[in-house]
Design an enzyme around this catalytic site. Structure first.
Site, PDB file in Angstrom:
ATOM      1  CB  THR A 135      93.566 -36.201   8.773  1.00 18.44           C
ATOM      2  OG1 THR A 135      93.017 -37.022   9.798  1.00 18.44           O
ATOM      3  CG2 THR A 135      92.527 -35.989   7.676  1.00 18.44           C
ATOM      4  CE  LYS A 191      90.113 -38.258  11.342  1.00 21.54           C
ATOM      5  NZ  LYS A 191      91.478 -37.883  11.657  1.00 21.54           N
ATOM      6  CE  LYS A 220      95.570 -31.420   9.309  1.00 25.52           C
ATOM      7  NZ  LYS A 220      95.120 -32.806   9.107  1.00 25.52           N
TER       8      LYS A 220
END
Lengths: 296, 296
Positions: B99, B175, B246
């Protein structure tokens, strides 16, 4: 042989009270009160006797079931002019299904005890359709004896009846956590749909694909498709947005009292307040998505 | 008859890369690289040939599958000294399962195209156990031709393979929304458990009772019980907390770029940052609950 079924007075015929009154009328003698003529007419068609005041509804009743919006309405229905107290027979029982917060439930219980009335704190979750089918989640806080008297009524409404604790307020505490999760999950679904629109993705694919996996929630699957309707013909009002203005206020208030930081619940509360400020208070809660991603 | 199975180089043997490498080795010739000796040793036991550099892993491979932590690691693995580019055969393919966000995926695709290599943007969701069982959700952004070449590999890893769009970055966009929901739902579960503790309710009853109803989410049922372990022996690390530091950073960055307000995602990001600041970066993400309700 005399009929020993408890007589029930339902006070408040809103989106939950109305289907509960009709459901109860399939098994018990039910009288009911609402301020709105149309709501009273609606239950009379289902075998409920409609009354002009809470007192009139509670006369001859064993149990008053409160399905009003908030604490102020509960106080007015119980203790106001033409209130339930004084009409309900001595030793009678009040079942509180509204979400008012633990402190308010405890306060109401104390005041009712002064009138020789018991309170069963029994907030409900599940929405109007499940209310009409006896398929609610009911989370109870009450001592054993009044709970046993309330049980036939509650079991006719609930598919899941969970006793949280033996004090009024315990059910409210569990319900508040339910609302924390429900309110945050609806707001998260709104952010997901809004971001999908911002990115040019198909929001329907987002809801369908992600709803089945680790990102899934009951609310994403339930409110997600309704949020898409907000950009079309609009969704019917199943649960008003201002319910979450009230309930997330209760949640963040409890967090403050218990010194538990609730960053997301507080953000969600502000989002529902934004929705109400933009005129969506009486709209379906799924329309909160239009605060983040306006209609074209 | 020559073996026409694509040869796959897996770069990154973390919590997802390791089970994916072992899973792929049941059907394809697999080489693999990780900076950690122990991770290389772990895959060799499963029939994978371990390499000392990304270039060594990619030599003679048709497809490099990247399962590194973030964009910086992806750039280093592809374009750094001893990187995949230059070793992978011309016309080869890079599958990006990490990702990194839509912009980073598009940038990587452009740079790879300059080396005559295609990128299939294919971020994954589902956790280590499902990675090892070929039960992942994979959301793809890629043109048809490279996607068809990647398909045998992806289908061996995924139970659900969804094509979001035909450009690298489209998979990352989907995502990111997955992570928005997952990250907010974990944080919501943490608030629910913390508030239950603050109110003196049984947190296990909260997770069990509410998880089955309108307040339910995959994450409440999955992480809720693990949050309770945070107050006992502690939960094993299945998904590190700093992954959400993140990923919620990527989510809020995309929101900023597309001008979509994300109040809850931003609050959740701050909560994960608080967790990392308190030393929980490498702990299981469920330990974020201890930020809100500290261990006694």
């Amino acid at each position: 042989m005399p009929d020993t079924s408890p007589r029930v007075a339902v006070i408040g015929l809103g989106s939950m009270g109305l289907p509960m009154a009709l459901r109860l009328a399939t098994a018990f003698p039910v009288t009911a009160f609402d301020v709105a003529d149309a709501r009273r007419d609606a239950v009379e068609a289902g075998g409920v006797i409609a009354a002009r005041t809470p007192a009139e509804a509670a006369a001859d009743a064993d149990i008053a079931l409160l399905a009003v919006r908030d604490e102020a309405q509960a106080r007015s229905a119980l203790f106001g002019p033409d209130g339930v107290v004084g009409a309900l027979r001595e030793g009678g029982l009040v079942i509180l299904t509204s979400t008012v917060g633990p402190d308010a439930a405890r306060d109401l219980a104390v005041t009712l005890a002064g009138h020789s009335l018991d309170l069963v704190d029994a907030p409900i979750s599940g929405g109007p359709a499940r209310a009409g089918n006896g398929d609610l989640l009911v989370v109870v806080g009450a001592p054993r004896e009044p709970l046993e008297r309330a049980r036939p009524i509650l079991e006719h409404l609930a598919s899941t009846l969970t006793t949280v604790g033996d004090r009024p307020g315990d059910g409210q505490a569990m319900k508040a956590i339910n609302q924390l999760l429900a309110g945050v999950h609806i707001a998260a679904a709104a952010e997901a749909v809004a971001l999908a629109r911002g990115l040019g993705l198909d929001p329907e694919q987002v809801v369908d694909t992600l709803g089945a996996g680790a990102a899934g929630s009951f609310m994403l699957s339930d409110r997600g498709p309704r949020m898409l309707q907000a950009y079309g013909d609009g969704a019917e009002v199943r649960s008003r947005l201002d319910i979450f203005v009230k309930d997330m206020g209760i949640v963040t208030g409890i967090g403050r009292e218990t010194q538990v930081p609730l960053l997301l619940a507080a953000a969600a509360h502000q989002l529902y307040l934004l929705g109400a400020a933009q005129g969506l208070a009486a709209e379906d809660d799924s329309t909160v998505v239009t605060v983040l991603s306006p209609r074209p």
